[in-house]
Design a protein around this motif. Structure first.
Motif, mmCIF file in Angstrom:
data_model
loop_
_atom_site.group_PDB
_atom_site.id
_atom_site.type_symbol
_atom_site.label_atom_id
_atom_site.label_comp_id
_atom_site.label_asym_id
_atom_site.label_seq_id
_atom_site.Cartn_x
_atom_site.Cartn_y
_atom_site.Cartn_z
ATOM 1 N N VAL A 1 38.781 34.357 39.981
ATOM 2 C CA VAL A 1 40.137 33.815 39.968
ATOM 3 C C VAL A 1 41.083 34.782 39.242
ATOM 4 O O VAL A 1 42.156 35.092 39.744
ATOM 5 C CB VAL A 1 40.169 32.414 39.304
ATOM 6 N N GLN A 2 40.689 35.269 38.068
ATOM 7 C CA GLN A 2 41.539 36.196 37.307
ATOM 8 C C GLN A 2 41.712 37.522 38.044
ATOM 9 O O GLN A 2 42.786 38.112 38.020
ATOM 10 C CB GLN A 2 40.962 36.432 35.906
ATOM 11 N N VAL A 3 40.651 37.972 38.715
ATOM 12 C CA VAL A 3 40.721 39.227 39.481
ATOM 13 C C VAL A 3 41.818 39.133 40.537
ATOM 14 O O VAL A 3 42.636 40.043 40.688
ATOM 15 C CB VAL A 3 39.348 39.538 40.130
ATOM 16 N N LYS A 4 41.854 38.000 41.253
ATOM 17 C CA LYS A 4 42.884 37.809 42.284
ATOM 18 C C LYS A 4 44.269 37.666 41.663
ATOM 19 O O LYS A 4 45.245 38.209 42.180
ATOM 20 C CB LYS A 4 42.573 36.565 43.122
ATOM 21 N N ALA A 5 44.361 36.939 40.560
ATOM 22 C CA ALA A 5 45.653 36.746 39.883
ATOM 23 C C ALA A 5 46.213 38.091 39.421
ATOM 24 O O ALA A 5 47.414 38.357 39.563
ATOM 25 C CB ALA A 5 45.493 35.798 38.701
ATOM 26 N N ASN A 6 45.338 38.952 38.892
ATOM 27 C CA ASN A 6 45.771 40.270 38.423
ATOM 28 C C ASN A 6 46.215 41.150 39.590
ATOM 29 O O ASN A 6 47.227 41.848 39.491
ATOM 30 C CB ASN A 6 44.660 40.936 37.623
#
Length: 133
Positions: A1-6
């Motif tokens: 999730v954080q990878v996509k948000a970044n």
């Protein structure tokens, strides 16, 4: 999730600074940036960003006009820095530094300065501070 948000933040900043993102954005861990409308190639962008301490890969883009060895784009990924604990705030800083380099791609002094600034930023996100064996 954080990878996509970044990756999403990376793409949004690049677009806001006048760079074309293939497909208009990203819904995964990669951002593909097109320089078809810019005077420099993916190879030149890769080298300039590398001098500034930012690792990207030159990449062909849809409608490619340059050779596969030169390319008209770069591919940028978010997993490595995300794994270090960086979040949207840091990706916004990094994306703006990328744009600063690309906006003045011949400015090697700026590249050196940004490399130093990003090294300091990265020092707050140490991967290993002791051996793992």
């Amino acid at each position: 999730v954080q990878v996509k948000a970044n990756a999403k933040i990376l793409g949004e900043v690049l677009v806001s600074r006048g760079y074309d993102i293939v497909s208009g954005g990203t819904d995964n861990h990669l951002v593909l940036v097109s320089f078809l409308n810019k005077p420099f190639s993916g190879k030149e962008a890769d080298a300039a960003l590398g001098n500034a301490g930012i690792t990207v890969n030159k990449n062909t883009v849809p409608g490619e006009t340059r050779s596969p060895f030169v390319t008209s784009g770069i591919r940028v990924g978010s997993p490595a820095l995300t794994a270090r604990g960086m979040k949207e705030k840091e990706f916004e800083i990094i994306a703006n530094k990328m744009c600063d380099v690309l906006d003045d791609i011949e400015n090697t002094q700026l590249q050196t300065t940004i490399k130093s600034e990003l090294k300091e930023l990265a020092s707050n996100f140490v991967i290993y501070n002791q051996s793992t064996y």
